[in-house]
Design an enzyme around this catalytic site. Structure first.
Site, PDB file in Angstrom:
ATOM      1  N   LYS A 494      -3.208  17.553 -14.253  1.00 48.20           N
ATOM      2  CA  LYS A 494      -2.294  17.458 -13.487  1.00 48.20           C
ATOM      3  C   LYS A 494      -1.521  19.129 -13.113  1.00 48.20           C
ATOM      4  O   LYS A 494      -1.458  19.068 -14.320  1.00 48.20           O
ATOM      5  CB  LYS A 494      -1.850  16.223 -13.240  1.00 48.20           C
ATOM      6  CG  LYS A 494      -0.754  15.578 -13.997  1.00 48.20           C
ATOM      7  CD  LYS A 494      -0.947  14.568 -14.546  1.00 48.20           C
ATOM      8  CE  LYS A 494       0.162  13.825 -15.875  1.00 48.20           C
ATOM      9  NZ  LYS A 494       0.067  12.833 -15.573  1.00 48.20           N
ATOM     10  N   TYR A 719      26.808  36.408  -7.216  1.00 46.37           N
ATOM     11  CA  TYR A 719      27.192  35.758  -6.273  1.00 46.37           C
ATOM     12  C   TYR A 719      28.710  34.828  -6.874  1.00 46.37           C
ATOM     13  O   TYR A 719      28.784  34.041  -7.786  1.00 46.37           O
ATOM     14  CB  TYR A 719      26.634  34.901  -5.423  1.00 46.37           C
ATOM     15  CG  TYR A 719      26.099  35.383  -4.668  1.00 46.37           C
ATOM     16  CD1 TYR A 719      26.118  36.101  -3.913  1.00 46.37           C
ATOM     17  CD2 TYR A 719      24.257  35.558  -5.651  1.00 46.37           C
ATOM     18  CE1 TYR A 719      25.113  36.591  -2.789  1.00 46.37           C
ATOM     19  CE2 TYR A 719      22.737  35.767  -4.200  1.00 46.37           C
ATOM     20  CZ  TYR A 719      23.497  36.449  -3.441  1.00 46.37           C
ATOM     21  OH  TYR A 719      22.682  36.984  -2.778  1.00 46.37           O
TER      22      TYR A 719
HETATM   23  C1  LIG Z   1       0.499  12.058 -16.840  1.00 45.30           C
HETATM   24  C2  LIG Z   1      -0.899  11.557 -17.148  1.00 45.30           C
HETATM   25  C3  LIG Z   1      -0.681  11.832 -19.397  1.00 45.30           C
HETATM   26  C4  LIG Z   1      -0.600  12.361 -19.806  1.00 45.30           C
HETATM   27  O1  LIG Z   1       0.736  12.219 -20.315  1.00 45.30           O
HETATM   28  P1  LIG Z   1       1.305  12.986 -21.341  1.00 45.30           P
HETATM   29  O2  LIG Z   1       2.615  12.080 -22.307  1.00 45.30           O
HETATM   30  O3  LIG Z   1       1.684  14.193 -20.839  1.00 45.30           O
HETATM   31  O4  LIG Z   1       0.067  13.141 -22.872  1.00 45.30           O
HETATM   32  C5  LIG Z   1      -1.765   9.715 -19.591  1.00 45.30           C
HETATM   33  N1  LIG Z   1      -2.031   8.875 -18.777  1.00 45.30           N
HETATM   34  C6  LIG Z   1      -1.301   9.109 -17.778  1.00 45.30           C
HETATM   35  C7  LIG Z   1      -1.448   7.680 -16.224  1.00 45.30           C
HETATM   36  C8  LIG Z   1      -0.461  10.441 -16.985  1.00 45.30           C
HETATM   37  O5  LIG Z   1      -0.098  10.724 -15.380  1.00 45.30           O
END
Ligand SMILES: *Cc1c(COP(=O)(O)O)cnc(C)c1O
Length: 824
Positions: A494, A719
């Site tokens: 993701k 700036y």
């Molecule tokens: C993002 C996510 C993960 C992965 O978590 P990490 O800490 O990056 O391993 C696992 N399960 C769900 C539901 C997530 O949204």
């Protein structure tokens, strides 16, 4: 050099089933790399997670007739009438035995190289200095594993005069097998470092393991100045010739008496077996100097005279280890391989290309230069090139150089073009009309193929995010090591694979057979499908407006509420869909999304049972704090709740529902809770969220110095005059700003980047597209590279300085920063 199948049966002590005559020239261990079916012998190897026997049937259909197996398929005479099955007790050992017997055929110098760093460089440089007058067979790239070494040794043939092979180990016990296969006449230890240290109790243990390679070698080569190595050698019962080098001991067989570094080259003076000599190499870094000493020592031992050595060392070339994937202009993707151009590395690059799926229609093109110093007759060489390209589905072939042009008729590809030089190619219509294709660019250095790459890559911005695909795989394997072989894995890609770019990461993960990929929204999933990803894809935040996309692209949504459930069932029913797989999320304490395992289960089961549009494929929950021991009690409560709710769901259905709760930190911290599947996120990108350490760094954000200026004390930078300069300073401007994802809070000396390995603080406010850094006292010039985070500056240093988590820094890198992917 080929072997009859009969001969091979005897050599590996197999029992043969089937009686088709065959000659074997190629060994195959990975069905995806098949090239020449008729002459191939496939070794069905069982590993923890896979079993080569699964691929026999499809390989047979593709024309492979010879298999080394531990179990002969039932009904083999009917199902595989033309096949030979060689039954052994262990297929990997049979592969190693075969290579060993092949090795026995050669009574020539064989150099075996081990060590933590520099193996590939020493091997390639030895090749560079020896190949003008010897036919040298060497490991392709860094094929140095339990499988890679036998495949490398198999490459020796009647022409081979010297063999040079790498031996790499990652755990105790592996070197013994490699020694028997290589049987080096000269065994070389480059150095001992910390790589793979996790599998060894001490440096001494690792050193002893490496020295197993040395045991029966008549000559061994090592660094006498390294105390650990010398002590381990002294303590061993080694009886052969100790050809060590030293910068301190003038009585060492190779005494390095002087190292003089210049601006761009280094001169090394030495005494080898009491004869003095020197050479100059076009490098100034310590690692290259050490690798050059090893190279020189072995070359001298093999009889190269000091003058020839000197001449050739002056010409040695850097060893590019990387296959790079870059977006090109006009819809092209470029795979750039500047590794020494030879037939074996061409084969590997073509294999890499053919394994990366592409959305329909883009043709595959190769741009190849003359292959030099192959030791083969040009006709044989280019016939082989043509054969490889054809087998790998190349549709367009562009040859550059006089020799390849002369052999054009041997390359049987429908569309082919030949040019004498890069410049005539660049002037041609062929070059101007490269469009929508995947192009492998592979050229011997002297042809200057970087001109081609430079013109073909899309140049937008001098800031790039380099993504190391090997590190992704190493991290994957690291986490798999906590898991049972049968436990499935979802890789979370993701947020554009935590900033690394989801398409290329997905290709790599699919190639390594992960069970699921998970993205946030349906559009991300659709993009993956359009780019040829066929793996199962889970959508974590399915929008109600995107159901159609999910059905069209075969994407499996997460379902966390009754409202979503009802809408999804309705949409599926409307399309006439039945049995669409979905993933049920339970809320066990995060209180974000999910069904309540204590209150909702009955109603949920009832709703799922009274329809057939969708079907629960998995049920899962998410830990709130698996990254910290402080929440262990809470995690236990979450697990208990999940266990109960998910069992209840499972009990209501006769098909197996996959249960999963562990994320990256959970896999490490609670391996006992891995259930049927784990979800790997941040760990895949190399960050261990339990201790903020880097496992294998994946992403490196780099830019370059645009301009340098002297700023006198009392002036200000940037700036609002925020960057007050209190003593005369040198300030560099770099083309990266908050619009690229460089957090503005790092400004005003709250953070730093690295310039030539040294810390340079951000001075003044970070601007939208540019930042200023303090390089006072750091040797640097305009155009030099700057590391924002990555291999030498962990991203966690930035996230700590910003009082946030690495996830936020990684996912904040904006889309205009080009991603460049590479693999060793
Ligand atoms: C993002 C996510 C993960 C992965 O978590 P990490 O800490 O990056 O391993 C696992 N399960 C769900 C539901 C997530 O949204």
């Amino acid at each position: 050099m080929t072997y009859t199948i009969e001969k091979i049966t005897t050599l590996i002590g197999a029992r043969r089933y089937g009686n088709t005559d065959s000659n074997i020239g190629f060994l195959l261990t990975d069905s995806r790399s098949l090239c020449f079916p008729e002459e191939t012998l496939f070794f069905a190897i069982k590993s923890e997670r896979n079993d080569g026997h699964k691929y026999i049937s499809s390989l047979y259909d593709r024309g492979v007739h010879n298999f080394v197996v531990t179990t002969v398929p039932d009904d083999y005479e009917k199902r595989f009438p033309q096949a030979n099955f060689l039954r052994v007790t262990n297929s990997l050992e049979a592969l190693q035995r075969l290579a060993e017997r092949h090795r026995d055929e050669f009574n020539i110098p064989i150099v075996g190289i081990t060590g933590s760093n520099g193996k590939t460089v020493v091997k390639e440089w030895l090749y560079q200095v020896l190949s003008p007058d010897h036919f040298v067979t060497r490991s392709p790239r860094s094929y140095n594993s339990q499988i890679g070494v036998p495949l490398s040794v198999w490459l020796m043939n009647d022409d081979t005069q010297i063999g040079v092979f790498e031996a790499g180990i990652s755990q105790p016990g592996e070197m013994l097998a490699l020694r028997d296969i290589i049987q080096p006449t000269i065994a070389v230890l480059t150095n001992i470092g910390t790589a793979h240290q996790e599998n060894f109790t001490s440096m001494e243990e690792k050193c002893r393991e490496k020295l197993i390679l040395f045991h029966d070698a008549p000559v061994i080569v090592y660094n006498a100045d390294d105390n650990i190595v010398s002590q381990v050698v002294d303590a061993s019962d080694y009886k052969g010739e100790r050809l060590c080098w030293s910068c301190k001991d003038s009585k060492a067989p190779m005494f390095v008496s002087g190292i003089k570094k210049g601006e761009t080259s280094t001169t090394v003076c030495y005494t080898f077996k009491s004869v003095e000599g020197s050479y100059t190499i076009p490098f100034i870094d310590d690692a290259s100097i050490e690798d050059s000493v090893v190279t020189a020592l072995v070359a001298l031992q093999l009889g190269l005279n000091a003058d020839t050595l000197k001449a050739r060392m002056g010409q040695i070339e850097p060893v590019a280890m990387r296959l790079e994937v870059k977006e090109g202009r006009h819809g092209c993707t470029l795979i750039n391989d500047s590794y020494n151009s030879d037939i074996n590395s061409l084969d590997i690059a073509l294999d890499f290309m053919s394994r990366r799926p592409d959305h329909k229609g883009r043709r595959r093109t190769v741009i190849l230069s003359d292959i030099q110093q192959s030791g083969m007759a040009p006709a044989d060489l280019y016939r082989e090139v043509g054969r490889l390209a054809k087998e790998r589905g190349i549709e367009r072939f562009i040859g550059i150089g006089p020799v390849i042009s002369d052999n054009a008729e041997l390359i049987d590809i429908p569309e082919k073009f030949f040019f004498n030089s890069v410049s005539s190619f660049l002037d041609s219509t062929v070059f101007r009309t490269l469009r929508d294709e995947v192009i492998l660019i592979k050229g011997a250095r002297q042809f200057g193929f970087d001109q081609i790459t430079d013109l073909l890559v899309q140049k937008v911005h001098e800031t790039v995010l380099e993504v190391n695909l090997n590190a992704v795989v190493a991290n994957l394997n690291y986490y798999r090591s906590f898991m049972k072989p049968e436990t499935k894995l979802v890789c979370m890609i993701k947020a554009d694979a935590y900033g690394a770019g989801s398409v290329e990461i997905a290709k790599t993960l699919q190639d390594h057979r992960v069970d699921y990929l998970a993205v946030a929204v349906a559009d991300e999933g659709a993009t993956l499908r359009r780019n040829g990803i066929t793996a199962n894809i889970m959508i974590m935040n399915p929008e109600m407006s995107a159901f159609k996309t999910m059905f069209d692209y075969d994407l499996e949504p997460e379902v966390y509420s009754f409202r979503l459930l009802d809408a999804l069932i309705k949409a599926a029913e409307k399309e006439g869909i039945t049995g669409w797989p979905v993933h049920i999320k339970l809320d066990t304490g995060m209180h974000r999304l999910g069904f309540d395992p204590e209150k909702d289960m009955e109603r949920l089961i009832d709703r799922l049972k009274h329809q057939n549009a969708i079907i629960p494929r998995s049920v899962f929950s998410h830990f709130v704090g698996s990254d910290s021991d402080d929440f262990d009690n809470f995690s236990a409560r979450q697990f208990a709740l999940f266990d109960k709710g998910s069992q209840q769901l499972q009990a209501a259905f006769s098909h197996k529902i996959i249960r999963h709760i562990d994320n990256s930190a959970g896999i490490e911290h609670f391996p006992e809770r891995q259930l049927d599947m784990c979800r790997l996120g941040l760990g895949l990108y190399g960050i261990d969220s339990r201790n903020n350490h880097i496992i294998n760094n994946v992403s490196t954000l780099k830019t370059t110095i645009l301009q340098l200026r002297d700023v006198p004390a009392g002036d200000t930078v940037g700036y609002s005059r925020k960057g007050k300069i209190d003593h005369d300073s040198v300030i560099a401007a770099i083309p990266i700003g908050y619009a690229d994802g460089l957090n503005r809070h790092l400004g005003n000396r709250h953070g730093y980047c690295l310039v030539n390995g040294q810390k340079a603080a951000y001075v003044g406010n970070i601007c939208m597209d540019v930042a200023m850094i303090d390089v006072t006292g750091i040797p640097c010039k305009e155009g030099d590279s700057v590391e924002i985070f990555g291999d030498h500056l962990p991203v966690t240093v930035l996230s700590d300085a910003l009082d946030t988590i690495p996830y936020e820094v990684l996912t904040g890198i904006s889309n205009r920063v080009k991603r460049v992917y590479f693999q060793d």
